[in-house]
Design a protein around this motif. Structure first.
Motif, mmCIF file in Angstrom:
data_model
loop_
_atom_site.group_PDB
_atom_site.id
_atom_site.type_symbol
_atom_site.label_atom_id
_atom_site.label_comp_id
_atom_site.label_asym_id
_atom_site.label_seq_id
_atom_site.Cartn_x
_atom_site.Cartn_y
_atom_site.Cartn_z
ATOM 1 N N SER A 266 0.710 -1.221 0.017
ATOM 2 C CA SER A 266 0.156 0.043 -0.174
ATOM 3 C C SER A 266 1.039 1.423 0.003
ATOM 4 O O SER A 266 0.432 2.228 -0.538
ATOM 5 C CB SER A 266 -1.098 -0.108 1.239
ATOM 6 O OG SER A 266 -1.844 -1.160 1.039
ATOM 7 N N GLN B 98 -7.185 0.694 -0.126
ATOM 8 C CA GLN B 98 -7.608 -0.755 0.489
ATOM 9 C C GLN B 98 -8.807 -0.655 1.549
ATOM 10 O O GLN B 98 -9.592 -1.381 1.458
ATOM 11 C CB GLN B 98 -6.302 -1.182 1.144
ATOM 12 C CG GLN B 98 -6.678 -2.548 1.799
ATOM 13 C CD GLN B 98 -5.414 -2.947 2.503
ATOM 14 O OE1 GLN B 98 -4.171 -2.291 2.396
ATOM 15 N NE2 GLN B 98 -5.268 -4.020 3.308
ATOM 16 N N ASP C 252 -6.131 -1.787 -5.012
ATOM 17 C CA ASP C 252 -5.643 -2.323 -3.574
ATOM 18 C C ASP C 252 -6.389 -3.150 -3.059
ATOM 19 O O ASP C 252 -7.479 -2.821 -2.524
ATOM 20 C CB ASP C 252 -5.384 -0.882 -2.885
ATOM 21 C CG ASP C 252 -4.344 -1.448 -1.509
ATOM 22 O OD1 ASP C 252 -4.002 -2.528 -1.449
ATOM 23 O OD2 ASP C 252 -3.640 -0.300 -0.908
ATOM 24 N N GLU C 253 -6.090 -4.634 -3.198
ATOM 25 C CA GLU C 253 -7.076 -5.548 -2.527
ATOM 26 C C GLU C 253 -8.537 -5.395 -3.019
ATOM 27 O O GLU C 253 -9.449 -5.566 -1.908
ATOM 28 C CB GLU C 253 -6.649 -5.507 -1.026
ATOM 29 C CG GLU C 253 -5.450 -5.720 -0.966
ATOM 30 C CD GLU C 253 -5.213 -6.310 0.382
ATOM 31 O OE1 GLU C 253 -6.022 -7.059 1.210
ATOM 32 O OE2 GLU C 253 -3.621 -6.373 1.013
HETATM 33 MG MG MG Z 1 -1.751 -2.824 2.138
#
Ligand code: MG
Ligand code: ADP
Length: 243
Positions: free
Chosen positions: A44, A86, A162-163
């Motif tokens: 991240s 995220q 992000d995820e």
């Molecule tokens: Mg992360």
């Protein structure tokens, strides 16, 4: 052809902690690249550096032929770096379509155009039926898609995810994978952080593994998952041969 994105020896320190240490990666136009690694590996942080949340302690970031290291996030977004967070950051009390309009206004100068773009993106991401409800009404999988929709509404050249597939049911994850493929098919380059190897590996053209803030391994997904260093650092015994 030069790469669309390059980080050149990027280092990020937080009060003595090296979150990213001498990270050099590149992403070519049209690729889907997976950025993987254990929790706390620095994924991240690298996204934040690429998106321009803060400048790196050291090193440079090049995007689309220009050094963007010192440019603020809004300018990078205008140049074509779109990202999701995220931790989902939708505006809960605003409707789904208004959330996406926020993204579209990065480029559109008229509200009418922003609204048209937002509806187009909602159609593309399968959220059209939810356009009028408050974002707070969405289930988690839909919220993830809303994040993607808002980023897409900025018309990015590079989409940082992000995820976005984390914590989804297998069926929802499959829909997500399909969406990422369709995004790439429209000409957008994708760099995605993902935890769930089984989901992300069949999707990406190339995988980069971060561990303890450094690039551990990179290559074809099929090679990366078999690399002993990766198995030790990330997959653990669960994925050892025979397990
Ligand atoms: Mg992360
Ligand atoms: P990942 O996304 O791979 O799980 P992160 O990039 O979030 O990893 O974090 C890498 C390391 O940097 C962690 O040790 C984390 O605690 C630390 N870190 C991340 N952001 C900050 C920050 N803003 N301030 C201080 N430490 C941070």
């Amino acid at each position: 052809m030069t790469a669309l994105l390059e980080t050149r020896s990027v280092t990020q320190r937080f009060a003595g902690l090296v979150a990213n240490g001498d990270v050099s990666i590149s992403v070519d136009r049209g690729e889907i690249v997976g950025l993987i690694g254990p929790n706390g590996a620095g994924k991240s942080t690298l996204f934040n550096l690429i998106a321009g949340v803060f400048p790196p302690s050291e090193g440079a970031i090049w995007f689309d032929g220009a050094d963007v290291t010192r440019l603020p996030a809004a300018e990078r977004c205008r140049r074509g770096i779109g990202r999701t967070f995220q931790v989902v950051k939708s505006f809960e009390t605003m409707t789904v379509v208004d959330n996406v309009i926020v993204g579209a206004l990065v480029r559109a100068t008229h509200m009418r155009d922003a609204r048209r773009k937002a509806h187009e993106v909602l159609e593309f991401t399968g959220l059209a039926a939810r356009a009028g409800v408050p974002a707070s009404d969405l289930v988690p999988a839909e919220k993830r898609r809303l994040e993607v929709a808002r980023a897409l509404a900025t018309s990015p050249k590079l989409l940082l995810l992000d995820e976005v597939l984390t914590g989804l049911t297998p069926a929802e994850a499959r829909t997500g994978v399909e969406l990422v493929r369709r995004v790439r098919d429209t000409g957008v380059t994708v760099l995605m952080v993902e935890h769930v190897m089984e989901i992300v590996m069949p999707l990406v053209d190339r995988a980069i593994v971060l561990d303890l803030g450094k690039v551990l391994v990179e290559g074809k997904p099929s090679d990366v998952v078999r690399n002993p260093k990766v198995i030790t650092a990330y997959l653990g015994d669960r994925h050892a041969v025979g397990a």
